[in-house]
Design a protein around this motif. Structure first.
Motif, PDB file in Angstrom:
ATOM      1  N   PRO A   1       0.805  -1.199   0.000  1.00 25.97           N
ATOM      2  CA  PRO A   1       0.000   0.000   0.000  1.00 25.97           C
ATOM      3  C   PRO A   1       0.846   1.261   0.000  1.00 25.97           C
ATOM      4  O   PRO A   1       1.864   1.352   0.658  1.00 25.97           O
ATOM      5  CB  PRO A   1      -0.830  -0.122   1.286  1.00 25.97           C
ATOM      6  CG  PRO A   1      -0.897  -1.595   1.548  1.00 25.97           C
ATOM      7  CD  PRO A   1       0.425  -2.120   1.089  1.00 25.97           C
TER       8      PRO A   1
ATOM      9  N   SER B   1       2.423   2.443  -2.488  1.00 28.18           N
ATOM     10  CA  SER B   1       3.629   2.329  -3.294  1.00 28.18           C
ATOM     11  C   SER B   1       3.439   2.896  -4.683  1.00 28.18           C
ATOM     12  O   SER B   1       2.345   2.939  -5.214  1.00 28.18           O
ATOM     13  CB  SER B   1       4.062   0.869  -3.393  1.00 28.18           C
ATOM     14  OG  SER B   1       3.099   0.111  -4.066  1.00 28.18           O
TER      15      SER B   1
ATOM     16  N   ALA C   1      -5.663   1.764  -1.864  1.00 32.10           N
ATOM     17  CA  ALA C   1      -5.210   0.412  -1.554  1.00 32.10           C
ATOM     18  C   ALA C   1      -6.368  -0.372  -0.955  1.00 32.10           C
ATOM     19  O   ALA C   1      -7.040   0.099  -0.033  1.00 32.10           O
ATOM     20  CB  ALA C   1      -4.032   0.453  -0.583  1.00 32.10           C
TER      21      ALA C   1
ATOM     22  N   ASP D   1     -10.984  -5.208  -4.905  1.00 26.38           N
ATOM     23  CA  ASP D   1     -10.796  -3.886  -5.490  1.00 26.38           C
ATOM     24  C   ASP D   1     -11.843  -3.664  -6.575  1.00 26.38           C
ATOM     25  O   ASP D   1     -11.787  -4.295  -7.634  1.00 26.38           O
ATOM     26  CB  ASP D   1      -9.387  -3.772  -6.081  1.00 26.38           C
ATOM     27  CG  ASP D   1      -9.126  -2.400  -6.695  1.00 26.38           C
ATOM     28  OD1 ASP D   1     -10.019  -1.532  -6.605  1.00 26.38           O
ATOM     29  OD2 ASP D   1      -8.039  -2.210  -7.272  1.00 26.38           O
TER      30      ASP D   1
ATOM     31  N   GLU E   1      -0.818   3.438  -5.320  1.00 25.82           N
ATOM     32  CA  GLU E   1      -1.831   2.939  -4.396  1.00 25.82           C
ATOM     33  C   GLU E   1      -1.827   3.852  -3.170  1.00 25.82           C
ATOM     34  O   GLU E   1      -0.828   3.937  -2.450  1.00 25.82           O
ATOM     35  CB  GLU E   1      -1.550   1.487  -3.993  1.00 25.82           C
ATOM     36  CG  GLU E   1      -1.867   0.497  -5.100  1.00 25.82           C
ATOM     37  CD  GLU E   1      -1.895  -0.930  -4.582  1.00 25.82           C
ATOM     38  OE1 GLU E   1      -1.314  -1.177  -3.504  1.00 25.82           O
ATOM     39  OE2 GLU E   1      -2.489  -1.778  -5.253  1.00 25.82           O
TER      40      GLU E   1
ATOM     41  N   VAL F   1      -2.883   5.248   0.500  1.00 18.72           N
ATOM     42  CA  VAL F   1      -3.341   4.823   1.831  1.00 18.72           C
ATOM     43  C   VAL F   1      -3.472   6.063   2.707  1.00 18.72           C
ATOM     44  O   VAL F   1      -2.912   7.116   2.415  1.00 18.72           O
ATOM     45  CB  VAL F   1      -2.369   3.815   2.474  1.00 18.72           C
ATOM     46  CG1 VAL F   1      -2.318   2.538   1.684  1.00 18.72           C
ATOM     47  CG2 VAL F   1      -0.977   4.417   2.610  1.00 18.72           C
TER      48      VAL F   1
END
Length: 357
Positions: free
Chosen positions: A7, A9, A84, A91, A115, A117
């Motif tokens: 998450p 990234s 994420a 998803d 992604e 978070v």
């Protein structure tokens, strides 16, 4: 950071002259191809299609890896942002994310996967935009979903980065937006179930910013189609947190209320309802009909194949990319767009006329 590191990234934008060591899986993930295809593109480029070769070379350009080719694209980069998915959740934007990735690469643009978070919006925005007053590392963004992705979108908007958001809620924030309007989809689902003979229909909805609108739309549809007041007792609704187990709890409550059919507004809730039915030794659809609103991955191969109200993701991908490219080409004269997309009913085998339980 890299697309496979969890998450929050994203591929870091390499500094000039920086040496990068990138794994094959990272390159394949960023390019949207298999590891085998990425390997062939690196070892024997003549053995893969020109389109796949271009995707791999562009992915390498994102990571700052020399592909050994003189024609590796060095054009603009677009950030593709999605929240994420928490552990155990599905998803709902996976299909759209993949389509956008392919279309971005096909147009000779590098796609940076992000992604988002919670509580990382500032650092992620810094990675995408660079220091204030400098040219941003990416020239545009397509942001899917809300939550942490919405927080990042707000940070990008502060720096006036051309972007478009695709989400299930409308906000007056001046950001161009494609709204996935599930209200009409819920009405379609109610109408179909009533046509089958169901009168006791429940709604399972995620507890998020779109919940109130979906609940209101459900009760309005129930009142209009069944000619009832559609009170809480007559049109039962369960708001649930994310995750399959939340779907199980929601289904157990709706089953306790003697619902013969359930409309689920998230893939995780649909999986939870299937699990709850199995625990209660109920057959779907003989004992309980189920209809999903929104994208349900592999809905056609689940047992039973799930009927769903889903979106034309291909058309949405084309529109989102076209809009953000127009903004990138002329950011000064760009006008914010805001329109809704209504889903269509796809019938399979999870909803049938009610049977006596």
């Amino acid at each position: 950071m890299n697309p496979d590191s969890g998450p929050g990234s994203m591929p870091s934008v390499p500094e000039s002259g920086e040496h990068k060591h990138v794994g094959l899986g990272e390159i394949a993930g960023a390019a949207g191809v298999s590891k085998a295809t990425a390997s062939r593109a690196l070892r024997h480029p003549e053995s893969v299609s020109p389109g796949s070769l271009a995707k791999v070379r562009q992915a390498m350009a994102i990571f700052g890896v020399d592909s050994g080719s003189q024609d590796t694209p060095t054009g603009p980069m677009i950030a593709l942002v999605r929240p994420a998915a928490p552990a155990g959740n599905v998803d709902p934007y996976a299909r759209l994310f993949d389509l956008l990735t392919s279309r971005v690469f096909a147009q000779g643009i590098a796609a940076v996967h992000v992604e988002a978070v919670a509580n990382q919006a500032e650092s992620l925005a810094q990675s995408l935009l660079g220091p204030a007053g400098s040219e941003p590392h990416v020239q545009g963004a397509i942001v899917l979903g809300g939550g942490a992705a919405g927080e990042l979108a707000a940070k990008l908007a502060e720096r006036h980065l051309p972007q478009i958001r695709v989400s299930n809620a409308r906000h007056e924030d001046g950001v161009s937006r494609i709204v996935l309007d599930a209200t009409d989809g819920i009405a379609t689902a109610v109408q179909h179930l009533v046509h089958l003979g169901h009168r006791r229909i429940g709604l399972a909805v995620l507890r998020d910013s779109a919940a109130a609108g979906r609940i209101a739309g459900f009760r309005k549809s129930m009142a209009q189609i069944l000619h009832i007041p559609a009170t809480r007792d007559q049109a039962p609704v369960v708001e649930a947190a994310g995750g399959t187990m939340a779907g199980v709890a929601a289904a157990e409550e709706l089953l306790h209320l003697q619902c013969s059919a359930v409309i689920a507004c998230a893939p995780a809730l649909s999986f939870g309802i299937l699990e709850a039915a199995a625990r209660a030794r109920l057959d779907v659809p003989r004992d309980l009909s189920l209809l999903t609103v929104g994208d349900m991955p592999d809905a056609d191969v689940i047992a039973p194949p799930l009927s769903q109200v889903s979106y034309d993701w291909e058309a949405i991908a084309v529109s989102a990319l076209g809009e953000v490219r127009a903004m990138m080409a002329n950011p000064v004269e760009a006008v914010a767009i805001d329109y809704s997309v209504t889903p269509d009913l796809v019938l399979r085998a999870s909803a049938v006329p009610p049977q006596r339980r």
